[in-house]
Design a protein around this motif. Sequence first.
Motif, PDB file in Angstrom:
ATOM      1  N   LYS A  44       4.499  -6.231 -15.806  1.00  0.00           N
ATOM      2  CA  LYS A  44       3.572  -6.764 -14.645  1.00  0.00           C
ATOM      3  C   LYS A  44       4.320  -6.247 -13.427  1.00  0.00           C
ATOM      4  O   LYS A  44       3.455  -6.270 -12.412  1.00  0.00           O
ATOM      5  N   SER A  45       5.805  -6.208 -13.305  1.00  0.00           N
ATOM      6  CA  SER A  45       6.124  -5.865 -11.933  1.00  0.00           C
ATOM      7  C   SER A  45       5.495  -4.681 -11.379  1.00  0.00           C
ATOM      8  O   SER A  45       5.431  -4.462 -10.437  1.00  0.00           O
ATOM      9  N   LEU A  46       5.239  -3.694 -12.124  1.00  0.00           N
ATOM     10  CA  LEU A  46       4.683  -2.385 -11.736  1.00  0.00           C
ATOM     11  C   LEU A  46       3.261  -2.654 -11.143  1.00  0.00           C
ATOM     12  O   LEU A  46       2.956  -1.874 -10.225  1.00  0.00           O
ATOM     13  N   ILE A 136       3.107 -12.980  -5.838  1.00  0.00           N
ATOM     14  CA  ILE A 136       3.668 -14.330  -6.257  1.00  0.00           C
ATOM     15  C   ILE A 136       3.901 -13.878  -7.826  1.00  0.00           C
ATOM     16  O   ILE A 136       3.134 -14.346  -8.722  1.00  0.00           O
ATOM     17  N   ASP A 137       5.180 -14.270  -8.084  1.00  0.00           N
ATOM     18  CA  ASP A 137       5.725 -14.020  -9.426  1.00  0.00           C
ATOM     19  C   ASP A 137       5.940 -15.341 -10.099  1.00  0.00           C
ATOM     20  O   ASP A 137       6.142 -16.320  -9.408  1.00  0.00           O
ATOM     21  N   GLU A 138       5.747 -15.395 -11.379  1.00  0.00           N
ATOM     22  CA  GLU A 138       5.732 -16.502 -12.117  1.00  0.00           C
ATOM     23  C   GLU A 138       4.831 -17.659 -11.377  1.00  0.00           C
ATOM     24  O   GLU A 138       5.268 -18.713 -11.115  1.00  0.00           O
ATOM     25  N   ALA A 139       3.832 -17.173 -11.279  1.00  0.00           N
ATOM     26  CA  ALA A 139       2.898 -17.874 -10.496  1.00  0.00           C
ATOM     27  C   ALA A 139       2.432 -19.274 -11.021  1.00  0.00           C
ATOM     28  O   ALA A 139       2.164 -20.426 -10.244  1.00  0.00           O
TER      29      ALA A 139
HETATM   30 MG    MG Z   1       8.079 -10.326 -14.606  1.00  0.00          MG
END
Ligand code: MG
Length: 633
Positions: A44-46, A136-139
Amino acid sequence: MDKSLELLKKHWGFNSFRQSQAEIIRSVIKGEDTFVLLPTGAGKSLCYQLPALMTEGVCLVISPLIALMEDQVKSLESKGVKALLLSSKLNRHDTIIAFDNLMHGNFKFLYLSPEKLQSAFIQEKISQLPLNLIAIDEAHCISQWGHDFRSAYLKIPVLNELHPDIPKIALTATATSVVKQDIIENLKLKSPKIFTGSYYRDNLDISVLKKEAIRTGILDLLKSIDEPAIVYVGTRKNTIQFARFLTGNQIKATYYHGGLDSKQKSEALLQWKEEKTKVMVATNAFGMGIDKSNVRMVIHAHLPNSIENYMQEIGRGGRDGKVSFTYLLYNENSIFESELQLKKSIVSPEFCRSVYGKLNDYFQIAKGELNEGVFDFDPQEFALRYDFPFIQVYYALNHLHHEDIIFYDQNPAKTSRVRVIENNSKLFKVQSLQNIQAQVLQMLLRTYGGIHDQFIAINESLISSKLKQPKEAIIRALKRLDQDKVIVYKKSVNKLKLNFLVPREVNFIYHTIRANITQRNKTKKTKSLALHDFIKNDQTCRQIQLLNYFGEKLVQPCGHCDVCRSRENADKIDYKELSDQILSLIKKHKTLSIHEMGQFLQIDKEAIVKTLQLLVERKFIDLNLQNKFYLIT
Ligand code: MG
Ligand code: ADP
């Protein structure tokens, strides 16, 4: 897509995008708000990092864990991309410098905790930044129904005011449909493009087994493989005991839990990663950042807290796509344990109110007063003093922390700090250099630059090995130097750091947090019950149950879980064909009762009932008020 492929090769060294990455990246580049639900490890980071590299400006990333952010920043830097993490460790001066760098230093990423975003000062600085994307990571942390709710996440929409036109991307690995809706609404995503990968992991063979003797059951399972395995247990103590038990039975095992210091953690992880030990026995603290592809077996010796946790944990098996086995072993006792654990972890808003009141007494804070100092805090001693059960105090503190009433750092800095007082040290140096204090002082001055001007983090073990003296002697010498006013020695403490965020207004606070705490307790119960239901349901394919929980459909039973295996033997009827027949009949007639169906299908009624049950469970059909089946569209 050419430019993005080029960047992918240049910075990441990968040749192609994964399945959904390309589509997601296209949506983000177009400036659409985007919602991404993909399993851990999917990449997902990408999905936000690459688009951010393709446009001018800085990408702002909100993420819940400092450790995760540190990893990301390091990894970006190793790819030649400049990224910055604003941690709460930075003082105002350093923060101003950091923002100057962001404006003028070619930085592409700013990582920020949601708590940090609350500061008006930071908000003002952010409003001046030339942002290109907000990630927004780990939303799922924004939802009360998520398994990791963080109230500070609810305040992220302030970014809409600061940067109304910047596109947003929300990413998570676990969200039921309710949580998904919550994320989209709470973040105010504008007609977002939604990308959800399936939770279906075809290569996982799932078994839930009722076993009286869990330990020996697990031993047998582990004996059957040579490749890496993880055993999840309920408590820190159990990790140690179980690892010892396995080692005693000729199975190499190591253990991991949240209470280990970072050196012990990385040693345990390395041993297991390099396959010097086959089995990792761990609490659920063992998770984030584990990237081992050939885990062949994931075993649960206890009941996880939720289906979300269970999915994440079994999902660490078979990342390489090869068949991997997961076993959850339980008995009456473990269900009892799990219920007890749940009961203990549920503390009432009223209890939180008492803890909060006493906490203020403890630090002698008067009514209406806010002391902004940071306190050393020993919760065990606190609990003892006011005769509270410690474990409940722990959960109450968690609530208060979640509600932004207090802030407490559960992982206090484990380093000692020293500052040398210049004039005194000069006098001291001319004295005998034979004694150990003088040697330590000299070592400090030589090893740590700038130690006259400010506190510097030191490492007693390092000094001990350099001077070839036991660590205790070094610590004693440092303490003596401190007494003699040659240095100021702040020894590392294992105590927690705690500070208050609002003035002492016990009743007012109680009223503001009551509903949230009640809700969180309810969520916890619901999640635990869902897991119990899953365990007890030995009629529906395991994968179907899990996918249903996340609002997904699976057309056919997986064929390789404990339920499917026991069914396979029980009957030889072709249920796939029968389902198809039933579905097309209902389609044709709109609604049908069981009796009518029996007339059309010349087949054993029990098989029809079974198939109908299956179709209802899988949400293909349902019953109307006239007791007739209809298709769910
Ligand atoms: Mg991640
Ligand atoms: P997530 O956030 O979804 O859990 P990460 O972004 O941390 O996943 O990525 C997981 C792993 O997958 C990382 O090691 C990353 O380098 C790798 N990865 C991501 N995209 C690709 C790709 N296109 N090709 C190969 N590996 C990839």
